[in-house]
Design an enzyme around this catalytic site. Structure first.
Site, PDB file in Angstrom:
ATOM      1  N   GLY A  43      -9.809   1.788   1.350  1.00 52.75           N
ATOM      2  CA  GLY A  43      -8.972   2.810   0.736  1.00 52.75           C
ATOM      3  C   GLY A  43      -7.782   2.161   0.041  1.00 52.75           C
ATOM      4  O   GLY A  43      -7.307   1.119   0.483  1.00 52.75           O
ATOM      5  N   GLN A  48       0.382   1.916  -3.920  1.00 54.75           N
ATOM      6  CA  GLN A  48       0.159   0.524  -3.483  1.00 54.75           C
ATOM      7  C   GLN A  48      -0.016  -0.418  -4.668  1.00 54.75           C
ATOM      8  O   GLN A  48       0.034  -1.634  -4.511  1.00 54.75           O
ATOM      9  CB  GLN A  48      -1.087   0.429  -2.582  1.00 54.75           C
ATOM     10  CG  GLN A  48      -0.897   1.033  -1.202  1.00 54.75           C
ATOM     11  CD  GLN A  48      -2.134   0.834  -0.356  1.00 54.75           C
ATOM     12  OE1 GLN A  48      -3.085   1.599  -0.445  1.00 54.75           O
ATOM     13  NE2 GLN A  48      -2.138  -0.203   0.461  1.00 54.75           N
ATOM     14  N   CYS A  87      -4.137  -2.090   6.643  1.00 54.77           N
ATOM     15  CA  CYS A  87      -3.627  -1.672   5.343  1.00 54.77           C
ATOM     16  C   CYS A  87      -3.537  -2.896   4.439  1.00 54.77           C
ATOM     17  O   CYS A  87      -3.079  -3.951   4.880  1.00 54.77           O
ATOM     18  CB  CYS A  87      -2.232  -1.071   5.539  1.00 54.77           C
ATOM     19  SG  CYS A  87      -1.464  -0.524   4.012  1.00 54.77           S
ATOM     20  N   LEU A  88      -3.983  -2.733   3.201  1.00 51.40           N
ATOM     21  CA  LEU A  88      -3.930  -3.860   2.261  1.00 51.40           C
ATOM     22  C   LEU A  88      -2.487  -4.253   1.930  1.00 51.40           C
ATOM     23  O   LEU A  88      -2.249  -5.360   1.446  1.00 51.40           O
ATOM     24  CB  LEU A  88      -4.702  -3.522   0.982  1.00 51.40           C
ATOM     25  CG  LEU A  88      -6.226  -3.392   1.139  1.00 51.40           C
ATOM     26  CD1 LEU A  88      -6.858  -2.881  -0.147  1.00 51.40           C
ATOM     27  CD2 LEU A  88      -6.854  -4.722   1.538  1.00 51.40           C
ATOM     28  N   HIS A 130      -4.480   8.146   6.287  1.00 53.66           N
ATOM     29  CA  HIS A 130      -3.644   6.980   5.981  1.00 53.66           C
ATOM     30  C   HIS A 130      -3.214   6.994   4.509  1.00 53.66           C
ATOM     31  O   HIS A 130      -2.037   6.791   4.186  1.00 53.66           O
ATOM     32  CB  HIS A 130      -4.430   5.707   6.309  1.00 53.66           C
ATOM     33  CG  HIS A 130      -3.738   4.426   6.002  1.00 53.66           C
ATOM     34  ND1 HIS A 130      -3.127   3.652   6.965  1.00 53.66           N
ATOM     35  CD2 HIS A 130      -3.541   3.767   4.823  1.00 53.66           C
ATOM     36  CE1 HIS A 130      -2.591   2.580   6.397  1.00 53.66           C
ATOM     37  NE2 HIS A 130      -2.831   2.623   5.088  1.00 53.66           N
ATOM     38  N   GLU A 131      -4.180   7.255   3.614  1.00 57.07           N
ATOM     39  CA  GLU A 131      -3.871   7.217   2.175  1.00 57.07           C
ATOM     40  C   GLU A 131      -2.940   8.367   1.767  1.00 57.07           C
ATOM     41  O   GLU A 131      -2.054   8.183   0.937  1.00 57.07           O
ATOM     42  CB  GLU A 131      -5.154   7.240   1.333  1.00 57.07           C
ATOM     43  CG  GLU A 131      -6.160   6.127   1.625  1.00 57.07           C
ATOM     44  CD  GLU A 131      -5.577   4.730   1.685  1.00 57.07           C
ATOM     45  OE1 GLU A 131      -4.556   4.456   1.029  1.00 57.07           O
ATOM     46  OE2 GLU A 131      -6.145   3.888   2.421  1.00 57.07           O
ATOM     47  N   HIS A 134       0.477   7.447   2.534  1.00 48.93           N
ATOM     48  CA  HIS A 134       1.008   6.567   1.484  1.00 48.93           C
ATOM     49  C   HIS A 134       1.614   7.394   0.352  1.00 48.93           C
ATOM     50  O   HIS A 134       2.720   7.114  -0.111  1.00 48.93           O
ATOM     51  CB  HIS A 134      -0.104   5.704   0.873  1.00 48.93           C
ATOM     52  CG  HIS A 134      -0.306   4.375   1.551  1.00 48.93           C
ATOM     53  ND1 HIS A 134       0.713   3.462   1.722  1.00 48.93           N
ATOM     54  CD2 HIS A 134      -1.420   3.792   2.066  1.00 48.93           C
ATOM     55  CE1 HIS A 134       0.226   2.380   2.333  1.00 48.93           C
ATOM     56  NE2 HIS A 134      -1.062   2.559   2.552  1.00 48.93           N
TER      57      HIS A 134
HETATM   58 ZN    ZN Z   1      -2.398   1.407   3.498  1.00 47.41          ZN
END
Ligand code: ZN
Length: 161
Positions: A43, A48, A87-88, A130-131, A134
């Site tokens: 994701g 991000q 998370c990236l 999660h997204e 964000h």
């Molecule tokens: Zn993330």
């Protein structure tokens, strides 16, 4: 396009609704999806990569390429997913958040602006939650459900306030 890491301010920005659909938007989402898969993520939210619009990409349950625009959760199960989430924007960091439902129904628009509804469970349900966090400028590493001690440790490590 590059993936921003904590504590980049973009990750604390509340994203705006998308109102213009078309080829340009599609190109951005395709680029996000490519960057996400190249980085071994499932994701990726727009902020991000420094875009402050309410949209994210996800690799779906059947290895589908999914684009979520103006997503919102319309129902959720009461059970907790109990899945470690990464998370990236915080490579190598994983937390389990008790507030993550094991299944969610999400309403969103696709790249053509068409409204869709889908139910996701397990890791995909956690990813959607999660997204969307964000897009609201929230970090999973600062969730109130984590103990104060852990939050403080993570804030120090990732240079967050
Ligand atoms: Zn993330």
């Amino acid at each position: 396009m590059e993936i921003l890491k904590f504590p980049h301010p973009s990750l604390f920005t509340i994203c705006k609704e998308v109102s213009v659909f078309g080829e340009e938007l599609n190109i951005l989402l395709e680029s996000m999806f490519e960057l996400m898969t190249k980085s071994n993520g499932i994701g990726l939210a727009a902020n991000q990569v420094g875009l402050h619009y309410r949209m994210f990409t996800m690799q779906g349950p059947e290895d589908e390429k999914l684009f979520f625009i103006n997503p919102r959760i319309i129902s959720r199960s009461s059970g907790a997913a109990n899945i470690r989430e990464g998370c990236l924007s915080a490579p190598g960091e994983f937390v389990v958040l008790p507030e993550r439902s094991t299944s969610v129904e999400v309403e969103f628009q696709n790249e053509k602006g068409e409204y869709q509804k889908r139910i996701f469970s397990g890791i995909f349900a956690v990813c959607v939650q999660h997204e969307i966090d964000h897009l609201d400028g929230k970090s999973h590493l600062q969730s109130k459900s984590l103990s104060r001690q852990i939050r403080r440790k993570l804030a120090k490590k990732w240079h967050m306030k």
